[in-house]
Motif scaffolding. Structure first.
Motif, PDB file in Angstrom:
ATOM      1  N   LEU A  95     205.361 -61.260 -11.421  1.00 32.68           N
ATOM      2  CA  LEU A  95     206.387 -60.227 -11.480  1.00 32.68           C
ATOM      3  C   LEU A  95     206.933 -59.928 -10.088  1.00 32.68           C
ATOM      4  N   LEU A  96     208.149 -60.387  -9.820  1.00 31.49           N
ATOM      5  CA  LEU A  96     208.849 -60.028  -8.602  1.00 31.49           C
ATOM      6  C   LEU A  96     209.444 -58.627  -8.784  1.00 31.49           C
ATOM      7  N   PRO A  97     209.791 -57.942  -7.697  1.00 30.88           N
ATOM      8  CA  PRO A  97     210.294 -56.562  -7.824  1.00 30.88           C
ATOM      9  C   PRO A  97     211.491 -56.428  -8.757  1.00 30.88           C
ATOM     10  N   GLU A  98     212.398 -57.411  -8.748  1.00 24.63           N
ATOM     11  CA  GLU A  98     213.612 -57.312  -9.552  1.00 24.63           C
ATOM     12  C   GLU A  98     213.499 -58.023 -10.901  1.00 24.63           C
ATOM     13  N   THR A  99     212.309 -58.425 -11.284  1.00 20.78           N
ATOM     14  CA  THR A  99     212.116 -59.160 -12.533  1.00 20.78           C
ATOM     15  C   THR A  99     212.509 -58.332 -13.763  1.00 20.78           C
ATOM     16  N   LEU A 100     213.176 -59.001 -14.689  1.00 19.94           N
ATOM     17  CA  LEU A 100     213.528 -58.403 -15.974  1.00 19.94           C
ATOM     18  C   LEU A 100     212.513 -58.869 -17.016  1.00 19.94           C
ATOM     19  N   ILE A 101     211.847 -57.942 -17.673  1.00 17.87           N
ATOM     20  CA  ILE A 101     210.847 -58.267 -18.692  1.00 17.87           C
ATOM     21  C   ILE A 101     211.500 -58.296 -20.065  1.00 17.87           C
ATOM     22  N   THR A 102     211.199 -59.349 -20.832  1.00 13.53           N
ATOM     23  CA  THR A 102     211.760 -59.460 -22.179  1.00 13.53           C
ATOM     24  C   THR A 102     210.770 -60.176 -23.096  1.00 13.53           C
ATOM     25  N   PRO A 103     210.749 -59.852 -24.368  1.00 13.59           N
ATOM     26  CA  PRO A 103     209.808 -60.496 -25.292  1.00 13.59           C
ATOM     27  C   PRO A 103     210.380 -61.762 -25.917  1.00 13.59           C
ATOM     28  N   VAL A 104     209.504 -62.634 -26.363  1.00 12.90           N
ATOM     29  CA  VAL A 104     209.909 -63.741 -27.229  1.00 12.90           C
ATOM     30  C   VAL A 104     210.282 -63.130 -28.577  1.00 12.90           C
ATOM     31  N   PRO A 105     211.484 -63.405 -29.091  1.00 15.74           N
ATOM     32  CA  PRO A 105     211.952 -62.705 -30.296  1.00 15.74           C
ATOM     33  C   PRO A 105     211.443 -63.316 -31.595  1.00 15.74           C
ATOM     34  N   LEU A 106     211.472 -62.498 -32.631  1.00 12.64           N
ATOM     35  CA  LEU A 106     211.243 -62.960 -33.998  1.00 12.64           C
ATOM     36  C   LEU A 106     212.600 -63.176 -34.675  1.00 12.64           C
ATOM     37  N   HIS A 107     212.630 -64.047 -35.688  1.00  6.77           N
ATOM     38  CA  HIS A 107     213.830 -64.145 -36.505  1.00  6.77           C
ATOM     39  C   HIS A 107     213.906 -62.907 -37.393  1.00  6.77           C
ATOM     40  N   GLU A 124     207.329 -53.933 -23.875  1.00  6.15           N
ATOM     41  CA  GLU A 124     207.772 -52.567 -23.582  1.00  6.15           C
ATOM     42  C   GLU A 124     206.673 -51.779 -22.871  1.00  6.15           C
ATOM     43  N   ALA A 125     205.446 -51.884 -23.374  1.00  6.86           N
ATOM     44  CA  ALA A 125     204.328 -51.177 -22.744  1.00  6.86           C
ATOM     45  C   ALA A 125     204.056 -51.716 -21.347  1.00  6.86           C
ATOM     46  N   LEU A 126     204.163 -53.024 -21.184  1.00  9.05           N
ATOM     47  CA  LEU A 126     203.960 -53.634 -19.872  1.00  9.05           C
ATOM     48  C   LEU A 126     204.988 -53.114 -18.867  1.00  9.05           C
ATOM     49  N   ALA A 127     206.260 -53.079 -19.275  1.00  8.24           N
ATOM     50  CA  ALA A 127     207.313 -52.578 -18.392  1.00  8.24           C
ATOM     51  C   ALA A 127     207.055 -51.122 -18.004  1.00  8.24           C
ATOM     52  N   HIS A 128     206.515 -50.366 -18.940  1.00 12.29           N
ATOM     53  CA  HIS A 128     206.183 -48.968 -18.662  1.00 12.29           C
ATOM     54  C   HIS A 128     205.112 -48.871 -17.581  1.00 12.29           C
ATOM     55  N   TYR A 129     204.080 -49.717 -17.672  1.00 15.09           N
ATOM     56  CA  TYR A 129     202.983 -49.668 -16.708  1.00 15.09           C
ATOM     57  C   TYR A 129     203.400 -50.180 -15.332  1.00 15.09           C
ATOM     58  N   THR A 130     204.248 -51.198 -15.293  1.00 16.99           N
ATOM     59  CA  THR A 130     204.596 -51.825 -14.013  1.00 16.99           C
ATOM     60  C   THR A 130     205.858 -51.259 -13.384  1.00 16.99           C
ATOM     61  N   GLY A 131     206.683 -50.563 -14.180  1.00 19.23           N
ATOM     62  CA  GLY A 131     207.916 -50.017 -13.654  1.00 19.23           C
ATOM     63  C   GLY A 131     209.063 -51.003 -13.581  1.00 19.23           C
ATOM     64  N   HIS A 132     208.927 -52.165 -14.206  1.00 21.49           N
ATOM     65  CA  HIS A 132     209.983 -53.164 -14.188  1.00 21.49           C
ATOM     66  C   HIS A 132     211.018 -52.897 -15.292  1.00 21.49           C
ATOM     67  N   ALA A 133     212.211 -53.451 -15.084  1.00 22.93           N
ATOM     68  CA  ALA A 133     213.277 -53.320 -16.081  1.00 22.93           C
ATOM     69  C   ALA A 133     212.884 -54.083 -17.343  1.00 22.93           C
ATOM     70  N   TYR A 134     213.347 -53.573 -18.485  1.00 23.84           N
ATOM     71  CA  TYR A 134     212.969 -54.144 -19.779  1.00 23.84           C
ATOM     72  C   TYR A 134     214.217 -54.300 -20.643  1.00 23.84           C
ATOM     73  N   CYS A 135     214.338 -55.436 -21.296  1.00 25.33           N
ATOM     74  CA  CYS A 135     215.445 -55.680 -22.219  1.00 25.33           C
ATOM     75  C   CYS A 135     214.868 -56.251 -23.513  1.00 25.33           C
ATOM     76  N   PRO A 136     214.814 -55.473 -24.595  1.00 23.82           N
ATOM     77  CA  PRO A 136     214.150 -55.916 -25.817  1.00 23.82           C
ATOM     78  C   PRO A 136     214.884 -57.004 -26.580  1.00 23.82           C
ATOM     79  N   ASP A 137     216.213 -57.076 -26.426  1.00 27.82           N
ATOM     80  CA  ASP A 137     216.994 -58.031 -27.217  1.00 27.82           C
ATOM     81  C   ASP A 137     217.771 -59.011 -26.346  1.00 27.82           C
ATOM     82  N   LEU A 138     217.218 -59.363 -25.204  1.00 31.83           N
ATOM     83  CA  LEU A 138     217.876 -60.332 -24.320  1.00 31.83           C
ATOM     84  C   LEU A 138     218.044 -61.679 -25.007  1.00 31.83           C
ATOM     85  N   VAL A 139     217.022 -62.100 -25.751  1.00 30.96           N
ATOM     86  CA  VAL A 139     217.014 -63.407 -26.411  1.00 30.96           C
ATOM     87  C   VAL A 139     217.103 -63.211 -27.923  1.00 30.96           C
TER      88      VAL A 139
END
Length: 225
Positions: A95-107, A124-139
């Motif tokens: 995790l770099l400081p500017e890393t965007l966190i996103t999940p592998v999606p389900l159909h 989402e929980a990981l982003a909360h703990y680390t303070g990184h940006a989170y995008c749930p529907d990037l993929v």
């Protein structure tokens, strides 16, 4: 009795095989011995990975497998907070400081049946703990891929080809930016490879993967740490 809410009892804690020590720098599987440089496992040397670095919190066997299955198929969402904390503990190298966190999606059809995406809950929980940006529907998952359980490596990778794309309205969030893909478990890496390729094609600068559990073929495991 457990130490905290959503914690493990002493028996379960002893039986979970946490990954520590020397690991493969691309997939997080434990390796024997010691090294002062980044190392890769046989699988990552043999199969080109489109992502650069990866880590996993625990091994996908025994109690670790039971935890993943309980979250994935048993609706045990109470596992998410403690699992995300374990993942955060091993996430520093990926995790770099500017890393965007996103999940592998389900159909969407599988989402209707399961009602939640376990990878999204973890991310989402990981982003909360680390303070990184989170995008749930990037993929987005374009088609409902068939189960690859029991299939060989080539069949697994072929099934995942072209199954993902970047959400048109989210692409601006990853252009020129490192992305960390979060999933519950990695076996062959076919799904992660397909998602990584979609992210890189859309303009991501760097890809890493972070897993709750890693399946392994070798007998090398670490102690609880």
């Amino acid at each position: 009795m457990v130490e905290s809410e959503a914690g493990l009892c002493p028996t379960c804690w002893r039986e979970v095989q946490f990954i520590g020590g020397l690991v493969c720098d691309q997939c997080g599987v434990p390796l024997p011995g010691e090294s002062d440089q980044a190392e890769r496992c046989d699988d990552c040397l043999r199969v080109e990975r489109p992502w650069q670095r990866g880590r996993a919190a625990l091994l996908y066997e025994g109690q670790g497998r039971q935890l993943v299955m309980a979250l994935k198929h048993g609706d045990r969402q109470d596992i998410v907070p403690i699992a995300a904390r374990w993942m955060a503990q091993v996430a520093v190298p990926v995790l770099l400081p500017e890393t965007l966190i996103t999940p592998v999606p389900l159909h969407w059809t599988r989402m209707l049946k399961r009602r939640f995406n376990q990878a999204a809950l973890l991310a989402e929980a990981l982003a909360h703990y680390t303070g990184h940006a989170y995008c749930p529907d990037l993929v987005q998952r374009l088609r409902a891929t068939q189960s690859t359980k029991g299939q060989g490596r080539e069949a697994r990778f072929a099934e995942m080809q072209g199954a993902f794309r970047i959400h048109p309205r989210r692409r601006h969030r990853l252009i020129g930016r490192p992305v960390c893909l979060v999933d519950d478990v990695m076996t062959s890496g076919a799904t992660l490879a397909a998602v990584s390729e979609a992210c890189l094609a859309a303009g991501a600068s760097h890809l890493s993967v972070l897993l709750l559990a890693r399946a392994q073929k070798s007998p090398y495991i670490s102690g609880n740490a």
